[in-house]
Design a protein around this motif. Structure first.
Motif, short mmCIF file in Angstrom:
data_model
loop_
_atom_site.label_atom_id
_atom_site.label_comp_id
_atom_site.label_asym_id
_atom_site.label_seq_id
_atom_site.Cartn_x
_atom_site.Cartn_y
_atom_site.Cartn_z
N PHE B 66 -47.86 -20.92 21.68
CA PHE B 66 -48.77 -21.19 22.87
C PHE B 66 -49.71 -22.12 21.99
CE2 PHE B 66 -48.95 -18.04 26.51
CZ PHE B 66 -47.41 -17.80 26.44
N PHE B 71 -44.88 -22.67 26.18
CA PHE B 71 -45.08 -21.24 26.55
C PHE B 71 -43.68 -20.52 26.55
CE2 PHE B 71 -48.27 -23.71 28.70
CZ PHE B 71 -49.26 -23.21 28.23
N ILE B 73 -42.25 -17.04 26.67
CA ILE B 73 -42.73 -15.93 27.33
C ILE B 73 -41.48 -15.00 26.89
CG2 ILE B 73 -44.57 -16.50 28.53
CD1 ILE B 73 -42.90 -16.45 31.09
N LEU B 125 -32.91 -26.58 25.15
CA LEU B 125 -33.26 -27.22 26.40
C LEU B 125 -34.45 -28.05 26.69
CD1 LEU B 125 -31.73 -24.00 28.02
CD2 LEU B 125 -30.56 -26.04 27.49
N PHE B 129 -33.66 -31.74 26.98
CA PHE B 129 -33.58 -31.86 28.54
C PHE B 129 -34.71 -31.84 29.06
CE2 PHE B 129 -29.67 -29.91 27.04
CZ PHE B 129 -28.60 -31.00 27.18
N LYS B 130 -35.76 -31.58 28.39
CA LYS B 130 -37.18 -31.31 29.33
C LYS B 130 -37.18 -30.39 30.13
CE LYS B 130 -39.26 -35.90 28.62
NZ LYS B 130 -38.22 -36.54 27.82
N THR B 131 -36.14 -29.26 29.76
CA THR B 131 -36.27 -27.99 30.76
C THR B 131 -37.29 -27.08 30.42
OG1 THR B 131 -33.73 -28.09 30.71
CG2 THR B 131 -34.87 -26.27 31.66
N ILE B 134 -40.81 -21.94 30.07
CA ILE B 134 -41.32 -20.71 30.80
C ILE B 134 -40.20 -19.70 31.43
CG2 ILE B 134 -42.68 -19.78 32.16
CD1 ILE B 134 -44.65 -22.48 32.14
N ILE B 135 -39.54 -20.51 32.29
CA ILE B 135 -38.70 -19.82 33.17
C ILE B 135 -37.33 -19.59 32.15
CG2 ILE B 135 -37.28 -19.95 35.25
CD1 ILE B 135 -40.20 -20.34 35.90
N THR B 136 -36.83 -20.43 31.41
CA THR B 136 -35.57 -20.36 30.54
C THR B 136 -35.78 -19.02 29.74
OG1 THR B 136 -36.00 -22.07 29.28
CG2 THR B 136 -34.71 -22.50 30.81
N LEU B 138 -38.00 -16.67 29.96
CA LEU B 138 -38.01 -15.51 30.83
C LEU B 138 -36.60 -15.01 31.15
CD1 LEU B 138 -39.95 -13.46 32.37
CD2 LEU B 138 -39.80 -15.27 34.22
N MET B 139 -35.88 -15.86 31.73
CA MET B 139 -34.58 -15.28 32.17
C MET B 139 -33.74 -14.80 30.97
SD MET B 139 -34.39 -16.08 35.38
CE MET B 139 -35.89 -15.75 35.56
#
Lengths: 321, 360
Positions: B66, B71, B73, B125, B129-131, B134-136, B138-139
């Motif tokens: 952070f 981020f 997570i 990623l 790929f600028k993905t 946060i979401i990746t 988390l998934m």
């Protein structure tokens, strides 16, 4: 025929997908206005516990009890979302940390558990619950019977919500304003749109939808209260919004797909089909697919075309315009 | 620096007190019981350390990332993977009768490597790929969770106990051999306070991270990349490399937390379904990191306090103690810390045209 794996999967996909759909529609509204709320799981659990409480304590007929329960669940979800809204919109705190804090505050070891315990809700089945609307004879029709006619009113209402949200965002003035606020709050502000009001309103609406999503669990799917009954559905809903490129109609498809995948593993077990690692794949697939979709969306540089609001997650500070 | 966290704590106790009173509980006596169960009672400090050690690891993991506004997570999943790889190392090397120090070192290395590898997935990623990480990240927590469940409960994997009658009825993971168990020091006061080896590792990791971020070029560049990516690129800093390095460090620390779970506390990968997964160490670590304002040394201190709170919650769980209170308090503490940030960032002045009015 109606017991074939595919039909059962589709029917339970619709049933399990409904809370995902409600929660995703709410999150979509919040995100379209530029507010990322990772507290969906927490808001859902609050809706679940308060909706259940209403049904247990209100002495009224089935219809009134259930309608009141949905109202209370929506209100409770919106109230909890209000904390997030105040922190990130007014105080400009980090949306990520605040959303996570919301899930910890309200979630499985937090306020929802506190309320469930304090109001003495565990160990009793719901006094009223949502049943299938159409008569048995309709449900026996091949294929469409269980899938389309075996559902409760929350399922049909969710379809209306999808249409309403779609119409709202694409065909009405306030809907266009929301999108402007999510894409470029500075430009929206210059046009005379009240950015703060729109962000508050849609974060609260998102909370209300999440509350209803939670009540779907305690009043329809498993009509009882158990700590952490939503089991991570809130997180899937957040993934679903991205998976659906921030479009309500695709949320519907995605919700049922994710719902069917959730039903796959138990169905395979019930049929004593042992596919070994397949179960791992079936469980992980929604999450892995979300990752893949995200990568494709970001790699092709088509982020904007795919619909991600440009200012998602960013606070709007008028003085820094 | 201390005013905001301290003020948040005071406010949180006040606000939770309102919740308690509103629902007909005695707030003061609840607090006294929490404090007693966390820090005073016999064996309380040992239990608090058990709860605090994983939080320190996941908190440091979150703080490390952070700080650069990465981020991550995914500490939750990185901890599971670290636990899986460390358990494999412990089972394999411990079973062949190597010296304990060597087995433990291998477990530490395997845990760090496993966590780092899992964190590098969203890292790569993001870098290439600028993905959105946060979401990746988390998934991948969920994928790691299903993997952990699968290895113990749905497969005949290397980690699963297959011998014995019980193992056939209740799936469980193999016990680690003795040489793979981490030693603990005992301080002989108040009936003995057990200091696990993992807690020492956590403090060491905090010191290293503090040096890295405040005394090295690497840390400085990471900070600049977080605060102003454009300025960093203009100054010729290597963005991609730094993203990969910081994600790997963050994941390694979380993975070490998983190794410590195996070696220090559980002595097996996971004994009951969702045992490790029901603790939410990774998510709580983010709270700890935020409360410590992403300063590694403060994170360890906060982990100790939050660990005490959690330990009290576990100990007092029962009919006469409001369940969920600990989560409510953690949430309110975090909310008020977040709100308090505003007082640090902006100068609040009261009244119109009062230039030197009350500043916070």
């Amino acid at each position: 025929m109606n017991n074939s794996l595919l039909v059962v999967l589709l029917a339970s996909g619709v049933a399990y997908g409904t809370p995902l759909l409600y929660a995703a529609l709410g999150e979509l509204l919040a995100e379209r206005s530029g507010v990322l709320n990772l507290g969906v799981e927490g808001m859902m659990l609050i809706g679940a516990v308060m909706g259940f409480w209403t049904v247990q304590r209100l002495h009224a007929g089935t219809g009134i009890s259930l309608a009141a329960a949905i109202g209370v669940a929506a209100l409770a979800g919106a109230l909890v979302a209000g904390i997030h809204a105040f922190l990130v919109i007014t105080l400009r705190a980090s949306q990520i940390v605040s959303g996570l804090a919301l899930t910890i505050f309200a979630g499985a070891a937090g306020l929802s558990s506190y309320l469930g315990n304090d109001l003495g809700l565990a160990d009793n089945p719901a006094r009223h619950q949502f049943h299938a609307v159409f008569p048995e004879s309709f449900q026996r029709w091949p294929v469409v019977g269980p899938i389309l006619f075996g559902q409760n009113v929350l399922v049909y209402a969710s379809w209306a919500c999808v249409v309403a949200v779609w119409l709202y965002l694409s065909r009405t003035r306030p809907g266009l304003n929301v999108r402007a606020v999510g894409e470029s709050p500075a430009a929206a502000d210059a046009m005379g749109i009240d950015v703060t009001f729109y962000r508050y309103a849609h974060t609260l609406a998102g909370g209300a939808f999440a509350g209803v999503a939670g009540a779907t669990f305690t009043l329809a799917i498993t009509p009882q209260w158990v700590d952490g009954i939503t089991g991570g559905a809130g997180w899937i809903a957040i993934a679903l919004v991205i998976f659906a490129f921030w479009r309500p109609e695709l949320c519907l498809v995605g919700a049922y797909f994710f719902g069917a995948l959730q039903a796959l593993a138990p169905q395979l077990q019930a049929r004593e089909i042992h596919l070994g690692p397949t179960e791992l794949w079936a469980n992980s697939l929604p999450y892995l697919m979300t990752v893949v979709v995200l990568v494709l969306a970001s790699a092709s540089g088509a982020r904007r075309r795919l619909g991600a609001p440009s200012s998602l997650g960013l606070p709007y500070v008028r003085e820094e315009r | 620096m201390v005013a905001v966290p301290a003020g948040s704590l005071v406010f949180a106790f006040f606000a939770s007190g309102v919740v308690l009173l509103a629902t007909g509980h005695d707030a003061l006596s609840s607090y006294r019981r929490i404090f007693d169960a966390a820090f005073v009672a016999r064996g309380a400090l040992s239990d608090t350390l058990i709860a605090a050690t994983p939080l320190a690891f996941t908190g440091l993991a979150a703080a490390a990332a952070f700080r650069m506004r990465l981020f991550n997570i995914g500490g939750e999943g990185q901890l599971y993977i670290g636990a899986i790889t460390a358990a494999a190392a412990g089972l394999y090397l411990g079973g062949s009768g190597g010296p304990s120090a060597f087995v433990i070192a291998a477990m530490v290395a395997a845990g760090c490597a496993g966590g780092a590898a899992w964190a590098l997935i969203p890292g790569v990623l993001r870098a290439f790929f600028k993905t959105n990480e946060i979401i990746t990240s988390l998934m991948l927590n969920y994928v790691a969770g299903y993997l952990l469940t699968y290895l113990i409960f749905n497969s005949q994997s290397y980690w699963r106990e297959t011998k014995g009658f019980n193992a056939a009825v209740f799936p469980t993971s193999k016990e680690l051999p003795d040489s793979a168990l981490w030693p603990a020091a005992t301080v002989h006061v108040r009936g003995g306070i057990v200091l696990p080896l993992g807690a020492a590792f956590a403090v060491l990791a905090a010191l290293l991270l503090w040096v890295l971020y405040s005394r090295t070029r690497f840390g400085f560049e990471a900070q600049v990349l977080g605060d102003s990516p454009r300025a960093a690129r203009y100054a010729g800093m290597r963005t991609r490399r730094k993203i990969l390095a910081v994600m790997a460090i963050s994941g390694a620390v979380a993975g070490l937390g998983g190794a410590s779970q195996d070696g220090d506390f559980r002595h097996t990968l996971d004994a009951d379904p969702n045992g490790l997964q029901r603790q939410y160490y990774g998510y709580a670590g983010i709270v700890v990191a935020a409360l410590g304002r992403y300063n590694p040394l403060a994170v360890v201190l906060v982990a100790f306090l939050v660990g005490g709170l959690q330990n009290a919650g576990n100990t007092l769980q029962g009919a006469d103690f409001p369940s969920g209170l600990v989560g409510v308090m953690q949430g309110i503490i975090l909310f008020s810390a977040l709100g308090g940030e505003l007082l640090v960032r902006y100068r609040v002045s009261l009244g119109r045209r009062a230039p030197a009015a009350a500043a916070a």
